[in-house]
Motif scaffolding. Structure first.
Motif, PDB file in Angstrom:
ATOM      1  N   LEU A 161       0.860  -1.174   0.000  1.00  0.00           N
ATOM      2  CA  LEU A 161       0.000   0.000   0.000  1.00  0.00           C
ATOM      3  C   LEU A 161       0.900   1.228   0.000  1.00  0.00           C
ATOM      4  CD1 LEU A 161      -2.640   1.596   0.324  1.00  0.00           C
ATOM      5  CD2 LEU A 161      -2.429   1.242   2.800  1.00  0.00           C
ATOM      6  N   ASP A 162       0.809   2.038  -1.046  1.00  0.00           N
ATOM      7  CA  ASP A 162       1.579   3.278  -1.141  1.00  0.00           C
ATOM      8  C   ASP A 162       0.710   4.441  -0.681  1.00  0.00           C
ATOM      9  OD1 ASP A 162       3.803   1.974  -2.249  1.00  0.00           O
ATOM     10  OD2 ASP A 162       2.924   2.090  -4.255  1.00  0.00           O
ATOM     11  N   VAL A 163       1.252   5.262   0.210  1.00  0.00           N
ATOM     12  CA  VAL A 163       0.545   6.438   0.719  1.00  0.00           C
ATOM     13  C   VAL A 163       1.383   7.672   0.379  1.00  0.00           C
ATOM     14  CG1 VAL A 163      -0.431   7.593   2.728  1.00  0.00           C
ATOM     15  CG2 VAL A 163      -0.412   5.086   2.619  1.00  0.00           C
ATOM     16  N   THR A 164       0.782   8.629  -0.303  1.00  0.00           N
ATOM     17  CA  THR A 164       1.461   9.885  -0.637  1.00  0.00           C
ATOM     18  C   THR A 164       0.664  11.037  -0.046  1.00  0.00           C
ATOM     19  OG1 THR A 164       2.295   8.966  -2.707  1.00  0.00           O
ATOM     20  CG2 THR A 164       2.333  11.359  -2.480  1.00  0.00           C
ATOM     21  N   MET A 165       1.372  11.913   0.659  1.00  0.00           N
ATOM     22  CA  MET A 165       0.708  13.021   1.337  1.00  0.00           C
ATOM     23  C   MET A 165       1.496  14.300   1.084  1.00  0.00           C
ATOM     24  SD  MET A 165      -0.450  13.068   5.344  1.00  0.00           S
ATOM     25  CE  MET A 165      -1.332  11.526   5.120  1.00  0.00           C
ATOM     26  N   VAL A 166       0.814  15.363   0.705  1.00  0.00           N
ATOM     27  CA  VAL A 166       1.440  16.668   0.516  1.00  0.00           C
ATOM     28  C   VAL A 166       1.046  17.557   1.690  1.00  0.00           C
ATOM     29  CG1 VAL A 166       1.652  18.702  -0.961  1.00  0.00           C
ATOM     30  CG2 VAL A 166       1.392  16.424  -1.989  1.00  0.00           C
ATOM     31  N   LEU A 167       2.053  18.080   2.385  1.00  0.00           N
ATOM     32  CA  LEU A 167       1.826  18.981   3.505  1.00  0.00           C
ATOM     33  C   LEU A 167       2.284  20.383   3.123  1.00  0.00           C
ATOM     34  CD1 LEU A 167       3.321  16.793   6.389  1.00  0.00           C
ATOM     35  CD2 LEU A 167       0.991  16.771   5.512  1.00  0.00           C
ATOM     36  N   ARG A 168       1.622  21.360   3.657  1.00  0.00           N
ATOM     37  CA  ARG A 168       2.078  22.738   3.478  1.00  0.00           C
ATOM     38  C   ARG A 168       2.179  23.404   4.838  1.00  0.00           C
ATOM     39  NH1 ARG A 168      -2.370  25.787   4.375  1.00  0.00           N
ATOM     40  NH2 ARG A 168      -4.415  24.898   3.826  1.00  0.00           N
ATOM     41  N   GLU A 169       2.973  24.472   4.871  1.00  0.00           N
ATOM     42  CA  GLU A 169       3.124  25.197   6.124  1.00  0.00           C
ATOM     43  C   GLU A 169       1.776  25.688   6.627  1.00  0.00           C
ATOM     44  OE1 GLU A 169       5.843  28.410   6.238  1.00  0.00           O
ATOM     45  OE2 GLU A 169       7.547  27.240   5.497  1.00  0.00           O
ATOM     46  N   GLY A 170       1.586  25.548   7.938  1.00  0.00           N
ATOM     47  CA  GLY A 170       0.389  26.082   8.570  1.00  0.00           C
ATOM     48  C   GLY A 170       0.763  27.183   9.538  1.00  0.00           C
ATOM     49  N   ALA A 171      -0.206  27.613  10.301  1.00  0.00           N
ATOM     50  CA  ALA A 171       0.064  28.659  11.290  1.00  0.00           C
ATOM     51  C   ALA A 171       1.059  28.162  12.335  1.00  0.00           C
ATOM     52  CB  ALA A 171      -1.238  29.086  11.955  1.00  0.00           C
ATOM     53  N   THR A 172       0.956  26.873  12.672  1.00  0.00           N
ATOM     54  CA  THR A 172       1.918  26.263  13.608  1.00  0.00           C
ATOM     55  C   THR A 172       2.458  24.990  12.966  1.00  0.00           C
ATOM     56  OG1 THR A 172       0.059  25.209  14.753  1.00  0.00           O
ATOM     57  CG2 THR A 172       0.919  27.250  15.695  1.00  0.00           C
ATOM     58  N   LEU A 173       1.738  23.872  13.140  1.00  0.00           N
ATOM     59  CA  LEU A 173       2.149  22.617  12.518  1.00  0.00           C
ATOM     60  C   LEU A 173       1.722  22.571  11.061  1.00  0.00           C
ATOM     61  CD1 LEU A 173       1.148  20.109  15.366  1.00  0.00           C
ATOM     62  CD2 LEU A 173       3.425  21.005  14.877  1.00  0.00           C
ATOM     63  N   PRO A 174       2.408  21.766  10.220  1.00  0.00           N
ATOM     64  CA  PRO A 174       1.988  21.623   8.823  1.00  0.00           C
ATOM     65  C   PRO A 174       0.581  21.038   8.734  1.00  0.00           C
ATOM     66  CG  PRO A 174       4.213  20.777   9.132  1.00  0.00           C
ATOM     67  CD  PRO A 174       3.657  21.035  10.497  1.00  0.00           C
ATOM     68  N   VAL A 175      -0.096  21.349   7.639  1.00  0.00           N
ATOM     69  CA  VAL A 175      -1.447  20.828   7.414  1.00  0.00           C
ATOM     70  C   VAL A 175      -1.460  20.038   6.110  1.00  0.00           C
ATOM     71  CG1 VAL A 175      -2.578  22.672   8.686  1.00  0.00           C
ATOM     72  CG2 VAL A 175      -2.166  22.945   6.246  1.00  0.00           C
ATOM     73  N   VAL A 176      -2.386  19.107   6.016  1.00  0.00           N
ATOM     74  CA  VAL A 176      -2.488  18.246   4.840  1.00  0.00           C
ATOM     75  C   VAL A 176      -3.167  19.004   3.700  1.00  0.00           C
ATOM     76  CG1 VAL A 176      -3.401  16.097   3.906  1.00  0.00           C
ATOM     77  CG2 VAL A 176      -2.592  16.190   6.271  1.00  0.00           C
ATOM     78  N   GLU A 177      -2.497  19.016   2.574  1.00  0.00           N
ATOM     79  CA  GLU A 177      -3.076  19.643   1.388  1.00  0.00           C
ATOM     80  C   GLU A 177      -3.748  18.608   0.486  1.00  0.00           C
ATOM     81  OE1 GLU A 177      -0.646  21.533  -1.987  1.00  0.00           O
ATOM     82  OE2 GLU A 177      -1.265  23.235  -0.712  1.00  0.00           O
ATOM     83  N   SER A 178      -3.114  17.427   0.347  1.00  0.00           N
ATOM     84  CA  SER A 178      -3.707  16.362  -0.468  1.00  0.00           C
ATOM     85  C   SER A 178      -3.135  15.027  -0.035  1.00  0.00           C
ATOM     86  CB  SER A 178      -3.435  16.589  -1.965  1.00  0.00           C
ATOM     87  OG  SER A 178      -2.038  16.517  -2.234  1.00  0.00           O
ATOM     88  N   MET A 179      -3.831  13.955  -0.456  1.00  0.00           N
ATOM     89  CA  MET A 179      -3.408  12.619  -0.066  1.00  0.00           C
ATOM     90  C   MET A 179      -3.884  11.624  -1.115  1.00  0.00           C
ATOM     91  SD  MET A 179      -4.355  10.580   3.464  1.00  0.00           S
ATOM     92  CE  MET A 179      -3.923   8.864   3.712  1.00  0.00           C
ATOM     93  N   ARG A 180      -3.051  10.574  -1.346  1.00  0.00           N
ATOM     94  CA  ARG A 180      -3.441   9.475  -2.229  1.00  0.00           C
ATOM     95  C   ARG A 180      -3.112   8.157  -1.566  1.00  0.00           C
ATOM     96  NH1 ARG A 180      -0.231  11.608  -6.069  1.00  0.00           N
ATOM     97  NH2 ARG A 180       0.877   9.628  -6.232  1.00  0.00           N
ATOM     98  N   LEU A 181      -4.023   7.211  -1.698  1.00  0.00           N
ATOM     99  CA  LEU A 181      -3.759   5.818  -1.334  1.00  0.00           C
ATOM    100  C   LEU A 181      -3.594   5.066  -2.644  1.00  0.00           C
ATOM    101  CD1 LEU A 181      -6.390   5.209   1.502  1.00  0.00           C
ATOM    102  CD2 LEU A 181      -3.974   5.812   1.738  1.00  0.00           C
ATOM    103  N   GLY A 182      -2.367   4.715  -2.989  1.00  0.00           N
ATOM    104  CA  GLY A 182      -2.122   4.140  -4.301  1.00  0.00           C
ATOM    105  C   GLY A 182      -2.511   5.135  -5.374  1.00  0.00           C
ATOM    106  N   ARG A 183      -3.464   4.768  -6.233  1.00  0.00           N
ATOM    107  CA  ARG A 183      -3.943   5.663  -7.288  1.00  0.00           C
ATOM    108  C   ARG A 183      -5.236   6.374  -6.901  1.00  0.00           C
ATOM    109  NH1 ARG A 183      -2.349   0.893  -9.338  1.00  0.00           N
ATOM    110  NH2 ARG A 183      -4.490   0.067  -9.367  1.00  0.00           N
ATOM    111  N   LEU A 184      -5.681   6.156  -5.665  1.00  0.00           N
ATOM    112  CA  LEU A 184      -6.979   6.686  -5.235  1.00  0.00           C
ATOM    113  C   LEU A 184      -6.800   7.983  -4.445  1.00  0.00           C
ATOM    114  CD1 LEU A 184     -10.057   6.004  -5.082  1.00  0.00           C
ATOM    115  CD2 LEU A 184      -9.562   4.989  -2.831  1.00  0.00           C
ATOM    116  N   PRO A 185      -7.311   9.118  -4.960  1.00  0.00           N
ATOM    117  CA  PRO A 185      -7.229  10.366  -4.190  1.00  0.00           C
ATOM    118  C   PRO A 185      -8.158  10.323  -2.973  1.00  0.00           C
ATOM    119  CG  PRO A 185      -8.213  10.739  -6.366  1.00  0.00           C
ATOM    120  CD  PRO A 185      -7.948   9.275  -6.256  1.00  0.00           C
ATOM    121  N   VAL A 186      -7.696  10.948  -1.893  1.00  0.00           N
ATOM    122  CA  VAL A 186      -8.476  11.011  -0.656  1.00  0.00           C
ATOM    123  C   VAL A 186      -8.757  12.479  -0.359  1.00  0.00           C
ATOM    124  CG1 VAL A 186      -8.501  10.515   1.819  1.00  0.00           C
ATOM    125  CG2 VAL A 186      -7.401   8.923   0.226  1.00  0.00           C
TER     126      VAL A 186
END
Length: 419
Positions: free
Chosen positions: A116-141
């Motif tokens: 199972l491949d998990v890809t997650m894009v994080l961007r800077e947040g006000a404090t901790l990074p926040v999730v911008e996008s995510m994929r499980l294999g070829r499936l966008p979440v």
């Protein structure tokens, strides 16, 4: 009624197909990330310097401070945590303002894929990074579903209390190509909370039981006389085996090795567990291996690190220590490295899994001597300063050095205990 039955039948037939379609979209036979965890002495040195500069014991309360983490070290730390906690491989690529995390997790055998491949894009947040996008294999979440997944993963990697402490202390995580800049404010009481999380109550009770056993072992012999590491580990692992009958062999072995390592190095467990100051005192005795205290220390510490943190980190710390000694200490010594590697192997067997832990307990119960723990080392190149080491071996990547280390590995592998 027939329409209802038909609808139910269609749903019953469609559900397995839908599940199979989702599984096909998220699983694969080829991992997106497949890499070992590889520490080097340079990684250890950088981590040691960060810990020195941000030691909680000396941090001013309420004053903002910033930790700089190189991109290479962030990537290594993520891969290490993924491997230790999930048997996975991971990678992080940093860009200005964003981080792309990719992890590959093995899944149980099935006809649709092994990973199972998990890809997650994080961007800077006000404090901790926040999730911008995510994929499980070829499936966008959707991001709204991905964010709680990311938060839960953090809690599992650093423990729930550790996550809460981070949320309270961290003021900003800035992401750049070269690494992360983590700004935090230390607060009163955070150190004790982290220590309690590092050694929870159940583990403290386990450590106390093994400490009491060690105190009885060293107290039974002549006061002030050295004790062999084998005479310490044998009874401790036997005690671990007794407790494992109604418990966890891996956890018991880890506790036994940690107690032995602290004692062999003349340190009290109060460094980790403040309450240990009130535990039964242990008689002070030198611990030896092959007649030497330094070899016992190298073995015991490497075994404890390997059991708790894994083999790659234990190996890197051992090599770092010898390189440091070649520059500023007693000199680079291959016999110390043998003790490090043998201790690492012992710790690996003690805590690899429950079967391995129980098997080591069984072997130790059959009798343990110093020669069972450590092969002969007297003929190995002795302590040498940095210039002599480099003149003879050229460095730790040279064929000459590798030749000696290959011999070291053969000697250790030849011992029945490590087969």
């Amino acid at each position: 009624m027939s329409i209802l039955r038909t609808t139910l039948l269609v749903l019953l037939l469609a559900l397995p197909l839908a599940i199979a379609a989702v599984a096909w979209a998220v699983l694969s036979d080829r991992p997106a990330v497949d890499r070992p965890v590889a520490f080097t002495p340079a990684h250890v040195e950088r981590a040691r310097e960060i810990l020195r500069r941000h030691d909680p014991r000396w941090l001013p309360v309420g004053v903002p401070r910033t930790i700089g983490l190189a991109a290479e070290d962030v990537d290594l730390a993520l891969n290490y945590l993924a491997d230790r906690h999930a048997g996975a491989s991971a990678r992080v690529v940093l860009r200005a303002g964003t981080a792309v995390l990719t992890a590959t997790l093995p899944v149980p055998p099935n006809p649709l894929g092994r990973f199972l491949d998990v890809t997650m894009v994080l961007r800077e947040g006000a404090t901790l990074p926040v999730v911008e996008s995510m994929r499980l294999g070829r499936l966008p979440v959707p991001a709204r579903l991905a964010r709680p997944v990311f938060d839960e993963a953090l809690r599992r990697l650093v423990t729930p209390e550790g996550y809460r402490v981070a949320v309270e202390a961290v003021r900003k995580v800035a992401i750049a190509d070269r690494g992360l800049a983590v700004t935090y404010v230390w607060q009163e009481g955070l150190a004790s909370r982290l220590r309690a999380e590092l050694v929870p109550a159940a583990e403290q009770a386990r450590l106390r039981a093994h400490h009491e056993r060690l105190a009885a072992i060293v107290g039974a012999g002549p006061r002030g006389r050295p004790i062999g590491l084998d005479a310490l580990l044998g009874p401790l692992l036997g005690f671990a085996a007794q407790r494992s009958e109604a418990g966890d062999a891996v956890a018991e072995n880890r506790a036994a090795l940690l107690v032995a390592a602290f004692y062999a190095n003349g340190r009290g467990l109060q460094v980790l567990v403040p309450a240990a100051r009130g535990w039964r005192p242990s008689a002070a005795r030198a611990v030896t291996l092959a007649g030497r205290e330094d070899l016992a220390k190298h073995f015991a510490v490497s075994a404890a690190i390997a059991a708790h943190a894994g083999v790659p980190l234990s190996d890197a710390i051992g090599l770092y220590k010898e390189l440091e000694d070649s520059r500023n200490g007693s000199g680079f010594a291959f016999d110390d490295l043998v003790a490090d590697r043998a201790g690492t192997r012992f710790g690996e067997l003690a805590a690899g899994d429950r079967a391995s832990a129980a098997e080591l307990q069984r072997r130790v119960a059959a009798g343990l001597g110093g020669a069972d723990l450590l092969p002969p080392v007297d003929d190995l190149p002795g302590p040498m300063p940095k210039d002599a080491f480099e003149r003879l071996f050229g460095g730790v990547d040279s064929p000459a050095y590798r030749g000696v280390m290959d011999d070291v590995e053969r000697r250790i592998a030849a011992l029945p205990l490590y087969r």
